[in-house]
Design an enzyme around this catalytic site. Sequence first.
Site, PDB file in Angstrom:
ATOM      1  N   ASP A  67      52.130 109.787  44.569  1.00  0.00           N
ATOM      2  CA  ASP A  67      52.472 109.243  43.554  1.00  0.00           C
ATOM      3  C   ASP A  67      53.167 110.237  42.497  1.00  0.00           C
ATOM      4  OD1 ASP A  67      50.469 111.045  43.441  1.00  0.00           O
ATOM      5  OD2 ASP A  67      48.855 109.520  42.874  1.00  0.00           O
ATOM      6  N   ASP A 136      36.945 107.675  39.171  1.00  0.00           N
ATOM      7  CA  ASP A 136      36.586 106.351  39.003  1.00  0.00           C
ATOM      8  C   ASP A 136      36.934 105.409  40.195  1.00  0.00           C
ATOM      9  OD1 ASP A 136      39.253 106.518  39.134  1.00  0.00           O
ATOM     10  OD2 ASP A 136      39.741 105.210  37.225  1.00  0.00           O
ATOM     11  N   HIS A 138      39.580 105.663  42.225  1.00  0.00           N
ATOM     12  CA  HIS A 138      41.137 105.214  42.443  1.00  0.00           C
ATOM     13  C   HIS A 138      41.537 106.173  43.689  1.00  0.00           C
ATOM     14  CE1 HIS A 138      42.445 108.617  39.499  1.00  0.00           C
ATOM     15  NE2 HIS A 138      42.803 109.075  40.553  1.00  0.00           N
ATOM     16  N   GLU A 143      44.543 102.436  40.483  1.00  0.00           N
ATOM     17  CA  GLU A 143      43.219 102.462  39.533  1.00  0.00           C
ATOM     18  C   GLU A 143      42.350 101.170  39.814  1.00  0.00           C
ATOM     19  OE1 GLU A 143      42.374 104.734  37.895  1.00  0.00           O
ATOM     20  OE2 GLU A 143      43.836 105.531  36.215  1.00  0.00           O
TER      21      GLU A 143
HETATM   22  C1  GLP Z   1      44.682 112.235  40.621  1.00  0.00           C
HETATM   23  C2  GLP Z   1      45.871 112.017  41.889  1.00  0.00           C
HETATM   24  C3  GLP Z   1      45.152 111.086  42.921  1.00  0.00           C
HETATM   25  C4  GLP Z   1      43.926 112.377  43.202  1.00  0.00           C
HETATM   26  C5  GLP Z   1      42.786 112.126  42.168  1.00  0.00           C
HETATM   27  C6  GLP Z   1      41.724 113.082  42.258  1.00  0.00           C
HETATM   28  O1  GLP Z   1      44.960 111.817  39.574  1.00  0.00           O
HETATM   29  N1  GLP Z   1      46.870 110.979  41.589  1.00  0.00           N
HETATM   30  O2  GLP Z   1      45.960 111.352  44.209  1.00  0.00           O
HETATM   31  O3  GLP Z   1      43.220 112.204  44.430  1.00  0.00           O
HETATM   32  O4  GLP Z   1      43.361 111.804  40.846  1.00  0.00           O
HETATM   33  O5  GLP Z   1      42.215 114.229  41.582  1.00  0.00           O
HETATM   34  P1  GLP Z   1      41.543 115.725  41.702  1.00  0.00           P
HETATM   35  O6  GLP Z   1      41.495 116.026  42.967  1.00  0.00           O
HETATM   36  O7  GLP Z   1      42.193 116.753  40.717  1.00  0.00           O
HETATM   37  O8  GLP Z   1      39.931 115.419  41.037  1.00  0.00           O
END
Ligand code: GLP
Length: 261
Positions: A67, A136, A138, A143
């Site tokens: 992404d 959440d 995702h 989402e």
């Molecule tokens: C982000 C990314 C995801 C990631 C998730 C968890 O927003 N787009 O690919 O896996 O949310 O983030 P983090 O590893 O910083 O907790």
Amino acid sequence: MEVIILPTAEEASEVAARLVARQIREKPDSTLGLATGGTPCKLYQLLVRMHQAEGLDFSRVSTFNLDEYIGLDPSHPASYHRVMEVDFFSQVNIARERSHIPDGMAKDVRAHCASYERAIKDAGGIDLQVLGLGSDGHLGFNEPGSSLASHTRIKTLTERTRSDNERFFTDGHEVPHHVITMGLGNIMESRMCLLLAFGIGKAQAVAASVEGPVTASVPGSLLQFHPRAKVLLDAESASLLIRSDYYQWVYKNKPIWQTHL
Ligand code: GLP
């Protein structure tokens, strides 16, 4: 789904790094799906170390990041282009023409998403997809409520995700509302998934993804349908799992023919 629980994020990241390294050694022209966020940082550090110390060779590897934020220039410190360049690509011998990240500055987002999909197909599909988990539930930026069959497209972030990601921006108001993300369909089409989740803040999302019902309300739960998904957890993120003792027993007592690490 194989659930692997280790005491610390560091130890779980080491297992993830060994799995990625094994994939590359067995198939030097592997296509990897990559994630950003705080969770996979240690994994990238370990892969860099394996490249430097053991000559782990990325020269024939292709990568596709999940992404990118819409409207962030690749030079923006919070853009996933910049993060991947600094944390990983610049430190290994990966070919830039085979490292793909959705273009958040694309003029025609729909056409760009279609060409991203074509590039994944042309690369032979994703062999191993690294995933983090949103608080959440995702995956990528899919989402809750995302179509379980979705492919690369524009999505709108929830306020929860925007606030979770504020820490990567100097001014929280800067967190974009819109993103381009590979879809849950892409993730399901990958040949193997490695989901990493660490810390108490992920415990509920982990429990819902691993032991809850499969639902679009918890995108991570879709991995229950994936034929080859490994979930790597630390003690905190695993703390709400009902079958935690069982997963740990299984991992410690694998028959020798099944141990692959
Ligand atoms: C982000 C990314 C995801 C990631 C998730 C968890 O927003 N787009 O690919 O896996 O949310 O983030 P983090 O590893 O910083 O907790």
